[in-house]
Design a protein around this motif. Structure first.
Motif, PDB file in Angstrom:
ATOM      1  N   HIS A 142       0.563  -0.946   0.601  1.00 31.99           N
ATOM      2  CA  HIS A 142      -0.255   0.182  -0.184  1.00 31.99           C
ATOM      3  C   HIS A 142       1.028   0.717  -0.017  1.00 31.99           C
ATOM      4  N   SER A 145      -0.245   3.852  -2.249  1.00 28.07           N
ATOM      5  CA  SER A 145      -1.924   3.844  -2.434  1.00 28.07           C
ATOM      6  C   SER A 145      -2.542   5.592  -1.996  1.00 28.07           C
ATOM      7  N   ALA A 148      -8.084   8.507  -2.507  1.00 28.71           N
ATOM      8  CA  ALA A 148      -9.327   8.823  -3.072  1.00 28.71           C
ATOM      9  C   ALA A 148      -8.440   9.560  -4.379  1.00 28.71           C
ATOM     10  N   GLU A 149      -8.542   9.172  -5.474  1.00 28.85           N
ATOM     11  CA  GLU A 149      -7.745   9.425  -6.812  1.00 28.85           C
ATOM     12  C   GLU A 149      -7.863  10.903  -6.489  1.00 28.85           C
ATOM     13  N   ASP A 275     -12.710   9.259  -9.527  1.00 30.42           N
ATOM     14  CA  ASP A 275     -13.180   7.840  -9.813  1.00 30.42           C
ATOM     15  C   ASP A 275     -14.043   7.309  -8.791  1.00 30.42           C
ATOM     16  N   LYS A 277     -15.266   3.836  -7.420  1.00 30.04           N
ATOM     17  CA  LYS A 277     -14.392   3.205  -7.512  1.00 30.04           C
ATOM     18  C   LYS A 277     -13.229   2.295  -6.951  1.00 30.04           C
ATOM     19  N   ARG A 278     -12.376   3.924  -7.531  1.00 27.95           N
ATOM     20  CA  ARG A 278     -11.017   4.159  -6.809  1.00 27.95           C
ATOM     21  C   ARG A 278     -10.830   4.621  -5.151  1.00 27.95           C
ATOM     22  N   THR A 279     -12.143   5.117  -4.872  1.00 25.50           N
ATOM     23  CA  THR A 279     -11.908   5.392  -3.385  1.00 25.50           C
ATOM     24  C   THR A 279     -12.333   4.465  -2.073  1.00 25.50           C
ATOM     25  N   ASP A 280     -10.900   4.659  -1.013  1.00 25.72           N
ATOM     26  CA  ASP A 280     -10.515   3.489  -0.061  1.00 25.72           C
ATOM     27  C   ASP A 280     -12.020   3.746   0.455  1.00 25.72           C
ATOM     28  N   ASN A 405     -19.408   9.387  -4.794  1.00 24.58           N
ATOM     29  CA  ASN A 405     -18.204   9.790  -3.982  1.00 24.58           C
ATOM     30  C   ASN A 405     -18.333  10.747  -2.851  1.00 24.58           C
TER      31      ASN A 405
END
Length: 553
Positions: A142, A145, A148-149, A275, A277-280, A405
């Motif tokens: 990670h 990582s 969020a984007e 995006d 879907k890229r938010t953790d 989001n």
């Protein structure tokens, strides 16, 4: 075992209180010193105690901001872990600096922090919260990582993590090991009442217990004593036995004072621009299955420069009780929580209150959400119930994906060590009076932490905050929503001198040679962190100290 089952009246070590800290001290010492006899004494019964005389004799002066005792503490084998959520968090370097904002209240230092962190691996073994670090930056999987984007780490970090213990109830988890440890006895239903006289060398030879079963007194003699009864009862016991401090010429001025918890609640949401879907937003897992999760936090440098209190902020769900969230699953879970019998089984009072806010609110609108969201309104809660209550490694919480989001932000903030926040004995010498409030600095720091987070997200092009209240209403909103008493600390604080604290760096009570306190009451500052895990590190360190200092050779 019961009081009739104790094998001796004299022990090498007597530990008072069987919460995680007391249990860890007793087990560690007994395992490392098999020729030494250890007693673990607990006020409650093995399976817990309902109404009891200790909690009945607590006078909470501010029920708006402080939970009543039955909502935030427990008596019984395992102590307050009976209703613990399992969140494990590490303290930060800045917590050990005497910043202006803490008004001279930081009476521990970074050298102590570095030493205690050395016990992290052994503590994690008891908590079964994974072997990994408390920063994603130290984890290869990670390291690069982001939450969020477009987020960039700098003034604000998204790398600090909270880990989650597998045994959230230490009593059932460690009872068999306690019973199988032949040199460790368990005494339940025993209230520590009188600490024996202190001789000229600071030695205490005995403590008298009162048995709840028959009211009789049992005197336990020991070479060393550890008070690990939680902040309330550890403080009350010392206040009631002021003669312990006769070598000092009087009770330490800090005893019972500087009581702290955390300022906590939600005043804003975050809307990320990238995006969704890229938010953790949810949990991550180690290879061993243990859970961990990200938290926002201002860098130590930023906290120093801005003179702010340490604060964690994490992504959360909208308010469950407000059907405007439109989620059938959330409405279903809210309705389950306000159902009288079912709600009590699903969560302990303090956690249930954080979901329901004590409100039965707009039930018809919640039912509409449930119907609109079928079948997910039923499937999602059922899946959560299975993972949270039926698996050995339980799901620690519920965080739902938001396709827009947008996520609520939950803040969890350090408090100023204020001597006016305190625990003291009433005139009857028994009732513990709790005075607890929020200061202007506590509240203002929460707001400023959010403002800096908002500025940083905008600067990164990552997102922005959406406040739930007008700026001028934020202080009152925070004062109204924040309620603690769960994370109690400060009343027997560590210090290098008795003029500033109650225990020394080894947790030994000033003026004594063999009396110790192992409770988060020894923490002079409250950090952004829940105290249980870090106290576990102290507990193992104390067991090692006792082995080196008091074990017979």
């Amino acid at each position: 075992m019961s009081d009739s089952g104790i094998k001796d009246s004299h022990y090498d070590l007597c530990v008072i209180g069987s919460g995680p800290a007391g249990m860890m001290v007793a087990l560690e010492y007994a395992r490392k010193c098999p020729d030494q006899r250890v007693l673990l004494a607990e006020f409650g019964a093995i399976h817990g105690t309902g109404q009891n005389r200790l909690d009945d004799r607590i006078d909470n002066k501010n029920p708006r901001n402080h939970h009543d005792p039955y909502e935030c503490t427990n008596k019984g084998l395992g102590g307050t872990s009976i209703t613990w959520g399992g969140r494990c968090v590490m303290y930060d370097e800045v917590d050990f600096e005497d910043r202006p904002i803490v008004r001279g209240g930081c009476t521990w230092d970074q050298a102590l922090f570095s030493e205690v962190k050395g016990y992290q691996a052994r503590a994690s073994g008891y908590f079964e919260c994974g072997e990994g670090p408390f920063s994603l930056g130290e984890m290869a999987a990670h390291k690069d990582s982001r939450v969020a984007e477009y987020f960039v780490e700098g003034e604000v970090s998204d790398s600090t993590v909270e880990r989650w213990s597998m045994p959230t109830r230490f009593g059932p988890r460690y009872r068999a090991e306690i019973e199988e440890t032949t040199n460790l006895d368990l005494l339940c239903g025993a209230e520590a009442r009188r600490i024996g006289a202190v001789d000229s060398a600071g030695q205490i030879d005995e403590i008298e217990f009162r048995m709840s079963s028959n009211g009789e007194s049992v005197t336990i003699r020991a070479s060393a004593f550890v008070i690990a009864a939680g902040t309330q009862e550890s403080t009350r016991l010392l206040l009631r036995n002021a003669h312990v401090f006769k070598q000092l010429g009087g009770t330490p001025a800090a005893l019972g004072k500087y009581y702290q918890g955390h300022v906590s609640g939600k005043i804003a949401s975050v809307r990320f621009k990238g995006d969704p879907k890229r938010t953790d937003y949810g949990f991550l897992r180690d290879p061993d299955g243990s859970y961990y999760r990200r938290r926002f936090r201002l860098s130590d440098e930023c906290l120093r420069r801005e003179n702010l209190l340490n604060t964690a902020i994490w992504l959360d769900n909208p308010l469950y009780h407000d059907p405007a969230h439109g989620s059938g699953a959330m409405s279903m879970m809210y309705l389950a929580m306000i159902t009288p019998v079912l709600g009590k089984r699903l969560a302990p009072p303090a956690i249930a209150n954080s979901v329901t806010k004590g409100k039965v609110n707009k039930v018809p609108q919640h039912l509409v959400n449930v119907l609109r969201g079928l079948p997910g309104s039923l499937w999602t809660p059922a899946s959560v119930f299975y993972r949270r209550y039926l698996l050995k490694r339980k799901l620690p919480g519920i965080f739902l994906y938001n396709p827009e989001n947008r996520y609520a932000l939950h803040f969890h903030a350090e408090q100023v060590p204020d001597p006016e926040n305190r625990m003291s004995l009433a005139d009857d010498g028994e009732t513990l009076e709790i005075r607890y409030d929020l200061s202007d600095d506590d509240v203002d720091s929460v707001i400023r932490n959010h403002e800096i987070l908002d500025d940083w997200l905008r600067q990164c092009g990552c997102g922005e905050l959406e406040y739930w209240f007008p700026r001028e209403e934020l202080p009152d909103a925070i004062r109204t929503m924040s309620r603690d008493g769960i994370h109690q600390s400060g009343t027997t604080r560590i210090a290098d001198h008795s003029a500033d604290g109650v225990v020394d760096r080894d947790l030994r009570v000033w003026g004594t040679r063999n009396l110790y306190v192992c409770s988060s009451s020894v923490f002079p500052t409250s950090s952004q962190a829940n105290p249980t895990y870090f106290l576990g590190c102290f507990a193992i360190r104390l067991a090692d100290h006792l082995m080196n200092s008091h074990a017979k050779r």
